[in-house]
Design a protein around this motif. Sequence first.
Motif, mmCIF file in Angstrom:
data_model
loop_
_atom_site.group_PDB
_atom_site.id
_atom_site.type_symbol
_atom_site.label_atom_id
_atom_site.label_comp_id
_atom_site.label_asym_id
_atom_site.label_seq_id
_atom_site.Cartn_x
_atom_site.Cartn_y
_atom_site.Cartn_z
ATOM 1 N N GLU A 1 213.998 75.293 -52.712
ATOM 2 C CA GLU A 1 213.925 73.839 -52.852
ATOM 3 C C GLU A 1 214.735 73.365 -54.055
ATOM 4 O O GLU A 1 215.441 72.349 -53.998
ATOM 5 C CB GLU A 1 212.470 73.409 -52.990
ATOM 6 N N LEU A 2 214.651 74.108 -55.176
ATOM 7 C CA LEU A 2 215.422 73.769 -56.372
ATOM 8 C C LEU A 2 216.922 73.810 -56.077
ATOM 9 O O LEU A 2 217.678 72.916 -56.473
ATOM 10 C CB LEU A 2 215.076 74.726 -57.510
ATOM 11 N N LYS A 3 217.333 74.844 -55.356
ATOM 12 C CA LYS A 3 218.750 74.966 -55.007
ATOM 13 C C LYS A 3 219.199 73.810 -54.122
ATOM 14 O O LYS A 3 220.276 73.246 -54.305
ATOM 15 C CB LYS A 3 218.986 76.304 -54.301
ATOM 16 N N ARG A 4 218.329 73.464 -53.147
ATOM 17 C CA ARG A 4 218.680 72.361 -52.261
ATOM 18 C C ARG A 4 218.829 71.062 -53.030
ATOM 19 O O ARG A 4 219.795 70.303 -52.843
ATOM 20 C CB ARG A 4 217.608 72.208 -51.174
ATOM 21 N N LEU A 5 217.897 70.776 -53.929
ATOM 22 C CA LEU A 5 217.960 69.550 -54.711
ATOM 23 C C LEU A 5 219.173 69.543 -55.631
ATOM 24 O O LEU A 5 219.799 68.496 -55.860
ATOM 25 C CB LEU A 5 216.675 69.372 -55.513
ATOM 26 N N ALA A 6 219.526 70.700 -56.173
ATOM 27 C CA ALA A 6 220.710 70.779 -57.028
ATOM 28 C C ALA A 6 221.978 70.488 -56.234
ATOM 29 O O ALA A 6 222.889 69.805 -56.713
ATOM 30 C CB ALA A 6 220.785 72.158 -57.676
ATOM 31 N N MET A 7 222.030 70.991 -55.003
ATOM 32 C CA MET A 7 223.196 70.720 -54.158
ATOM 33 C C MET A 7 223.282 69.242 -53.800
ATOM 34 O O MET A 7 224.369 68.643 -53.801
ATOM 35 C CB MET A 7 223.128 71.571 -52.887
ATOM 36 N N VAL A 8 222.130 68.645 -53.497
ATOM 37 C CA VAL A 8 222.117 67.217 -53.191
ATOM 38 C C VAL A 8 222.562 66.417 -54.410
ATOM 39 O O VAL A 8 223.340 65.455 -54.304
ATOM 40 C CB VAL A 8 220.715 66.769 -52.737
ATOM 41 N N ALA A 9 222.090 66.815 -55.604
ATOM 42 C CA ALA A 9 222.482 66.118 -56.829
ATOM 43 C C ALA A 9 223.987 66.212 -57.044
ATOM 44 O O ALA A 9 224.641 65.227 -57.404
ATOM 45 C CB ALA A 9 221.727 66.704 -58.019
ATOM 46 N N ALA A 10 224.542 67.417 -56.815
ATOM 47 C CA ALA A 10 225.985 67.586 -56.977
ATOM 48 C C ALA A 10 226.760 66.767 -55.950
ATOM 49 O O ALA A 10 227.786 66.156 -56.263
ATOM 50 C CB ALA A 10 226.344 69.070 -56.853
ATOM 51 N N ALA A 11 226.252 66.741 -54.717
ATOM 52 C CA ALA A 11 226.913 65.964 -53.670
ATOM 53 C C ALA A 11 226.878 64.478 -53.998
ATOM 54 O O ALA A 11 227.861 63.754 -53.824
ATOM 55 C CB ALA A 11 226.242 66.220 -52.326
ATOM 56 N N GLU A 12 225.735 64.018 -54.474
ATOM 57 C CA GLU A 12 225.627 62.613 -54.876
ATOM 58 C C GLU A 12 226.604 62.287 -55.993
ATOM 59 O O GLU A 12 227.259 61.246 -55.989
ATOM 60 C CB GLU A 12 224.202 62.312 -55.342
ATOM 61 N N PHE A 13 226.684 63.193 -56.970
ATOM 62 C CA PHE A 13 227.592 62.960 -58.095
ATOM 63 C C PHE A 13 229.031 62.808 -57.609
ATOM 64 O O PHE A 13 229.733 61.860 -57.977
ATOM 65 C CB PHE A 13 227.485 64.123 -59.080
ATOM 66 N N ILE A 14 229.477 63.732 -56.758
ATOM 67 C CA ILE A 14 230.854 63.684 -56.267
ATOM 68 C C ILE A 14 231.075 62.451 -55.398
ATOM 69 O O ILE A 14 232.089 61.753 -55.522
ATOM 70 C CB ILE A 14 231.174 64.963 -55.480
ATOM 71 N N ALA A 15 230.120 62.171 -54.534
ATOM 72 C CA ALA A 15 230.284 61.046 -53.613
ATOM 73 C C ALA A 15 230.337 59.721 -54.356
ATOM 74 O O ALA A 15 231.206 58.882 -54.111
ATOM 75 C CB ALA A 15 229.136 61.041 -52.595
ATOM 76 N N PHE A 16 229.411 59.529 -55.286
ATOM 77 C CA PHE A 16 229.397 58.266 -56.009
ATOM 78 C C PHE A 16 230.558 58.163 -56.993
ATOM 79 O O PHE A 16 231.058 57.076 -57.253
ATOM 80 C CB PHE A 16 228.069 58.087 -56.742
ATOM 81 N N GLN A 17 230.989 59.296 -57.553
ATOM 82 C CA GLN A 17 232.145 59.248 -58.442
ATOM 83 C C GLN A 17 233.389 58.842 -57.657
ATOM 84 O O GLN A 17 234.179 58.011 -58.106
ATOM 85 C CB GLN A 17 232.358 60.614 -59.100
ATOM 86 N N ALA A 18 233.553 59.429 -56.482
ATOM 87 C CA ALA A 18 234.697 59.063 -55.646
ATOM 88 C C ALA A 18 234.589 57.613 -55.180
ATOM 89 O O ALA A 18 235.575 56.870 -55.184
ATOM 90 C CB ALA A 18 234.771 59.995 -54.437
#
Length: 421
Positions: free
Chosen positions: A332-349
Motif C-alpha cells: 500500500e505504501l508503494k502504491r501511494l508513493a507511485m500515485v504521489a509521484a504520478a500526481e507530481f509529474i502530471a500537475f507539474q506538466a
Amino acid sequence: MLTALRRRPRTHHFHSSNRNGEGVALSFIGSALMLDKLIYEPKELAYLEYEQWLTSEYEQLLAAQAAEPLISIDRARNIGVEREWELYSFFAREEVNAPEDIFIYVDDTGNIATFTEEERALIAVWERGDPYPLPHIEGHHMQLVSHNLDNLELAADPDNILLATSSAHLEHLHDGHYHNLTPEIYFELNMTHDERLERTLAYAHDNMTVSLREQLIYTGGVSSALFVTIGLIAEYYKLSQVPRPWKQKEKILLQKGISYAVMGSLLGGVGFVTREILNTAFDQLPDDLADAVFMEILALNSSFLAVTLTSACIKYLRDIRNGKTKADAQAELKRLAMVAAAEFIAFQALGIGFDFVSGMFAEALMPDPTGFFIVARAIYFVYRIFNNRELEKRSAVQCRELRINHLYQQANLYLEQKAYS
C-alpha cells in the motif's frame, strides 16, 4: 457459540484512497486556499497598491523639483536645501509612514541622530516658502559648492545635502572652517532619497504583509482546523451507528480531535516548509537558470509531494499498528508513493502547459473514475487558446486552482467512505 462470536477477531477496514484522510489536510484546501485567498493575497494587494502610489508620488515630486530653473549658483545652493526639506516633509507624511531611521541629521557631538516624533510632525506640515521647520538645523553640502562653482545641478541636488545642527555643521562637517572638505565618514553615513524610498517600501512590506513566521502559524492552524473538522465529522458518522453511551463517544471524539489537530498541523507544516526551502534554494540560482514561473510551480507541487509521502508513511505505521501484515502495508505504501509521484509529474506538466505529458502520466498511473483529468485538460486547453499572451503566468494560477478542486473531490470521496464504513 456465543463465546466464539464474542471472541471473533475484529475486522479492519482499509481504504485505498490516495488521500487516506490525512490528505484532506493537504493544504491547499487549507493553507494555500485560505491563507493565500483570504489573508496573504489581500495583504499583498494592499501593499502593491501602496507601493505604486508611493513610487508615483515620489517620482512626481522629483520631476517637479528637476523642472525648476537654476539661475545662479547661490540660488541653486538654496534650492538644494529647500529640496532636502521638501523630501523630508514628503517622507514624514502620515500616509507614507516611513521608518524613523531615515530621518537623520548630525547632532552637536558629530554623530548621526534621528529626529524625534515631534520634530517629524513639524517637518511633515512644512511647505516651501515657509521658514525651515527646525530653526536649529541647517543644510550642509557634502560636495562643497565653493569647490564646484560651475555645477548648478550639484548645488541643487538634495542627495548632496546632509542636515546638521548649527554647531555640528561647522565643527564636524567642516572641521572648524567652512572651506574644509567634508570628512569621508559622513559620505558613508549619509543616505540618498532613493535609499530612503527603498527602506520605506521594505518597512511597509514587513508591516503590511504576512511574515514567514505568521504564514507558518496560519498554515498549521488552518490545516489543523480543517483536518479536525473533517475528521470529527467522519468519526461522528461512524459513532452514530454504534450503540455506545454518549460519554464514551465524547471521549473518543476528544482523543480523535487531538490526534487530528496534531496531524493536520504536521502535514500543513511539512508542505509549507518544503515550499519555502525550495523557494530559498531557487533564489540562489542565476537568473538565466531560474525561470520564476517554473520554479514557483515546482515548489508548489513539491510541497504536495512531501505532504502526500508523509501521509503515506503515517498510514503505513497506522496499518501496521492496526494489524495489517507488513507485506500488505508495504504494498500500500508503494502504491501511494507511485500515485504521489504520478500526481507530481502530471500537475507539474499541467502547470507549465505540457498537456500531453500531463495526460499521459495521469491516465497511465492515476486511475480517475471521476473524470477529473478529462475535464481539467479540456478546460485548460480552452484556457490556453484565449490567454496565450500570458500563458506562463496564468499556468501557475491554473495549476493551483486545479489542485484545489482535485483535493476537494478527494475530500468528498473520503467523507463518503467514512460515512459508509
